[in-house]
Design a protein around this motif. Structure first.
Motif, PDB file in Angstrom:
ATOM      1  N   HIS A   1      34.318  32.762  29.020  1.00  0.00           N
ATOM      2  CA  HIS A   1      33.447  33.926  28.911  1.00  0.00           C
ATOM      3  C   HIS A   1      33.023  34.132  27.475  1.00  0.00           C
TER       4      HIS A   1
ATOM      5  N   ASP B   1      30.942  39.877  29.374  1.00  0.00           N
ATOM      6  CA  ASP B   1      29.649  39.194  29.370  1.00  0.00           C
ATOM      7  C   ASP B   1      28.935  39.325  30.708  1.00  0.00           C
ATOM      8  N   GLY B   2      29.512  40.122  31.604  1.00  0.00           N
ATOM      9  CA  GLY B   2      28.795  40.407  32.833  1.00  0.00           C
ATOM     10  C   GLY B   2      28.944  39.366  33.915  1.00  0.00           C
ATOM     11  N   ARG B   3      29.780  38.371  33.676  1.00  0.00           N
ATOM     12  CA  ARG B   3      29.958  37.355  34.705  1.00  0.00           C
ATOM     13  C   ARG B   3      31.307  37.535  35.370  1.00  0.00           C
TER      14      ARG B   3
ATOM     15  N   ASP C   1      30.602  30.350  38.577  1.00  0.00           N
ATOM     16  CA  ASP C   1      30.136  31.733  38.473  1.00  0.00           C
ATOM     17  C   ASP C   1      30.001  32.321  39.860  1.00  0.00           C
TER      18      ASP C   1
ATOM     19  N   LYS D   1      26.757  37.697  38.847  1.00  0.00           N
ATOM     20  CA  LYS D   1      26.394  38.254  37.549  1.00  0.00           C
ATOM     21  C   LYS D   1      26.118  39.727  37.758  1.00  0.00           C
TER      22      LYS D   1
ATOM     23  N   SER E   1      24.180  42.345  37.150  1.00  0.00           N
ATOM     24  CA  SER E   1      22.924  42.736  36.521  1.00  0.00           C
ATOM     25  C   SER E   1      22.789  44.236  36.631  1.00  0.00           C
TER      26      SER E   1
ATOM     27  N   LEU F   1      22.637  42.585  31.642  1.00  0.00           N
ATOM     28  CA  LEU F   1      23.888  42.371  32.358  1.00  0.00           C
ATOM     29  C   LEU F   1      24.845  43.494  32.026  1.00  0.00           C
TER      30      LEU F   1
ATOM     31  N   ARG G   1      23.987  37.172  44.348  1.00  0.00           N
ATOM     32  CA  ARG G   1      22.921  37.783  43.590  1.00  0.00           C
ATOM     33  C   ARG G   1      22.877  39.284  43.771  1.00  0.00           C
TER      34      ARG G   1
END
Lengths: 106, 611
Positions: B343, B369-371, B386, B389, B391, B407, B441
């Motif tokens: 990350h 980092d939003g992941r 991954d 994410k 968002s 993110l 998503r």
């Protein structure tokens, strides 16, 4: 004739092959072990016919070098049960038919 | 005639008294003759003495001499027969001549030192027994075996030609040493196991009263306080190297009830140093059982429930690693790196999942980092994937008119206990996303939960729909995931560091706030207030950061900013099981817990439905 010749050869081979010193059990430190082994080989070769003299030579040399009191048994067939000081035992074969047991116990 | 007569010669001396003595000088002839005679006679030396004494002057002397004279004849008589047999007796002892003065002989002896035996014995020289029997065939067999072994060794070496070795072999010739080597074992390692047991016993003795409290103490005053409970402090766990680090994660081992892991790092952005993971056991509060150190601060850790020796750890620098407790090293067994998809922000939480279909263990991690990344342990390597994410809603206008997806930063997540794919993610913006592993998503749902970062989200272990969240905006909220608004909101007047459900009751949970207090709530008893609010850490300016319930024992552990972990026992009030009507047994089991919570929720829900 051939067979007997072969047998003789085998015997000679056997004697040649099996005459190196073979340590069966030892708890001596490395240096001591090597020294003692060489001493045993020398003694046995010198007194090839007389086990007692060989043993005497080994014992006296060991006493001088490493302190009293050492015990040595050389023979071709025996059983034993001994108490030895830790790190002072060497039990080896030599010459294809000799067994030597050297230990320290005061 | 009256005239003076003239005397011819008048002496000046006048003799008043004269006595003819019979002293003979010893050395004169007569004296010598006499002394010889006296010696040869039996008992004669006494007679000589008496003679000598008899001529002595002085009354006392005479008396003393008289006594001696009286004794002597007796002694002389006794001595006579004895001496008659002996060869000529030796000359009489030369007696001290008594003087005229009062002679007193005084003798003295030095103090008598009694002899004592003291022995000492040295340790007997260590010795061993050894026995064997040797016959001709034994010797022959041994040689044959040795030859075979040598041949095998030679073959192996032929396949790997090494010139040096061969030379050495040739030098040695026929002399070879046996392969029986005695291993020298370090004496310390032999004592290791015994020392460990001894250490445990010593600490148990030291902390004996705490151990008794842990097992048996039940706060009796709880009977009088109907709606309140207390937390009894038990052991403190400290390690000198972690005194400057904050506790960033706590996790209990699923298999061993007394083992727990604590991760150390730093929450401060500016002060980032190294990190540590220590595993403590309740049996030995004075020293950790396992110590792992790392370059970067540890932010989170989790035990694998199927493989309790594996621990997943997330670091401040974005890496994740797996530590194995079976290995002796303090380095991780597997570690991610920049290439393998670490990350780009600190990893805030890691959680293991069930082994996937290939029996590979895998875990998820969430980071700033939003992941959300899934890591799988495939053939000794960490492979990442991954998952989703985060968002944030809305797009930003980047330079040159680009539309950028912002993110969100994930700060915590939790997976549902029963529904495998369902999980919640809390973010720094205060939103909680409900996500599914299958959809990468899109989120299933979004909750506008808090005004500040969500520190912890956690599903209720019993009720399938309820989860709890806490945040730095001072609130703890309980949700039903089907409803957008929280069921219960608790304002704790201080930023909440962590919240945890209790494993034994669906309505009990505990929260720690930054001011060092622990709050325990039981919704069944009091829906609005905490049952117990207690200051856990004594030092000022010490923030408590994490809290965890022990799944088996009624204790909680709290970690704080100074590397100290405190364990506390819950008083009985806090662990009450709901009392049914008298006579009915208290039912246990998850269904009961669920029903309990459901009842409470329905109370809260209905007015809302109506409204």
């Amino acid at each position: 004739m051939e067979e007997t010749e072969e047998e003789k050869k085998d015997e000679a081979d056997y004697k040649r092959l099996h005459s190196f010193p073979l340590i069966r059990h030892s708890d001596m430190p490395e240096e001591m072990r090597v020294e003692t082994m060489e001493l045993c080989v020398t003694a046995c070769e010198k007194f090839a016919t007389n086990n007692e003299s060989a043993a005497k030579m080994i014992k006296e040399t060991m006493d001088k070098k490493f302190g009293s009191s050492w015990h040595v048994v050389i023979g071709e067939g025996f059983g034993f049960e001994i108490t030895h000081e830790v790190k002072n035992l060497l039990y080896m074969f030599f010459g294809g038919n000799l067994a030597v047991c050297v230990w320290k116990c005061s | 005639e009256r005239e003076y007569k003239l005397v011819d010669y008048l002496d000046q001396t006048v003799i008043h008294f004269s006595l003819n003595g019979n002293l003979i000088p010893k050395d004169s002839d007569e004296g010598r003759r006499q002394s010889i005679r006296s010696i040869t006679e039996a008992g004669s030396h006494w007679c000589v003495f008496s003679q000598a004494a008899g001529e002595g002057e002085g009354e006392e002397e005479e008396e003393g001499a008289g006594d001696e004279a009286a004794e002597e004849p007796e002694a002389a008589e006794a001595a006579e027969p004895a001496e008659a047999e002996e060869p000529p007796p030796p000359k009489g002892p030369e007696k001290k001549l008594q003087n005229q003065f009062n002679f007193i002989e005084r003798a003295s002896t030095t103090p008598f030192n009694p002899l004592r035996e003291r022995g000492c014995q040295s340790e007997p020289i260590p010795s061993l027994n050894f026995s064997d029997t040797v016959r001709q065939w034994d010797i022959y067999d041994a040689y044959v075996e040795e030859l075979q072994r040598m041949e095998k060794a030679k073959e192996k070496e032929k396949s790997k030609p090494q010139a040096v070795k061969k030379e050495e072999e040739e030098k040695r010739g026929a002399r070879k040493l046996s392969h029986v080597e005695v291993q020298y074992v370090d004496p310390i390692t032999r004592v290791a196991k015994a020392a460990k047991i001894a250490e445990r016993m010593v600490t148990l003795n030291t902390f004996d009263d705490i151990a008794q409290d842990f097992k048996y103490f039940e706060d009796a005053s709880d009977e009088f306080r109907a709606q309140q409970g207390t937390l009894l402090p038990l052991w403190n766990f400290q390690y000198e190297k972690t005194k400057k680090l904050a506790v960033t994660a706590i996790s209990w081992n699923p298999k061993y009830k007394d083992l727990f892991a604590v991760g150390y790092g730093s929450y401060d952005f500016m002060k980032q140093g190294h990190g540590m993971v220590l595993l403590y056991t309740l049996k030995n509060p004075s020293f950790p059982e396992y110590i792992f150190s790392s370059n970067s601060g540890v932010m989170c850790l989790d035990f694998n429930s199927e493989h309790p020796h594996l621990m997943a750890v997330g670091f401040y620098d974005g890496n994740v690693a797996i530590y194995s407790l079976r290995k002796e090293t303090s380095q991780p067994s597997y570690k991610s790196s920049a290439q393998s998809g670490k990350h780009s922000g600190p990893v805030w939480q890691v959680k293991w999942q069930k082994d996937d279909m290939d029996n590979n263990s895998n875990f998820f991690s969430v980071s700033s980092d939003g992941r959300i990344v899934s890591w799988t342990l495939v053939k000794n390597e960490l492979v990442h994937m991954d998952v989703i994410k985060l968002s944030a809603e809305g797009t930003m206008q980047g330079p040159e008119g680009l539309q950028l997806q912002t993110l969100g930063c994930g700060t915590s997540f939790d997976f549902h206990k029963k529904i495998d794919y369902l999980f919640l993610v809390g973010t720094e913006e205060g939103k909680i996303y409900k996500c599914s592993k299958n959809y990468s998503r899109q989120f299933l749902d979004v909750f506008e939960a808090h005004h500040m970062a969500v520190d912890t989200v956690s599903w209720n272990p019993f009720h399938l729909k309820v989860f709890i969240s806490c945040s730095s905006d001072w609130t703890v909220k309980i949700w039903d995931h089907t409803i957008k608004t929280p069921m219960f909101v608790y304002d704790l007047s201080c930023a909440v560091g962590d919240v945890a459900w209790s494993p034994y009751s669906s309505t009990v949970f505990a929260a720690v706030t930054i001011d060092g207090k622990a709050h325990v709530f039981d919704l069944n008893i009091n829906k609005h207030e905490a049952l117990c609010t207690q200051l856990v850490v004594t030092r000022k300016k010490n923030k408590t950061t994490h809290i965890q319930f022990n799944p088996f024992f009624p204790i909680i552990i709290v970690g704080d900013e100074r590397g100290l972990v405190t364990s506390l026992k819950l008083s009985p009030n806090l662990r009450k099981m709901p009392k049914e009507k008298k006579g009915q047994e208290v039912k246990k089991g998850p269904e009961v817990e669920m029903a309990k919570l459901e009842k409470l929720l329905s109370l809260v829900r209905e007015p809302k439905d109506k409204a």
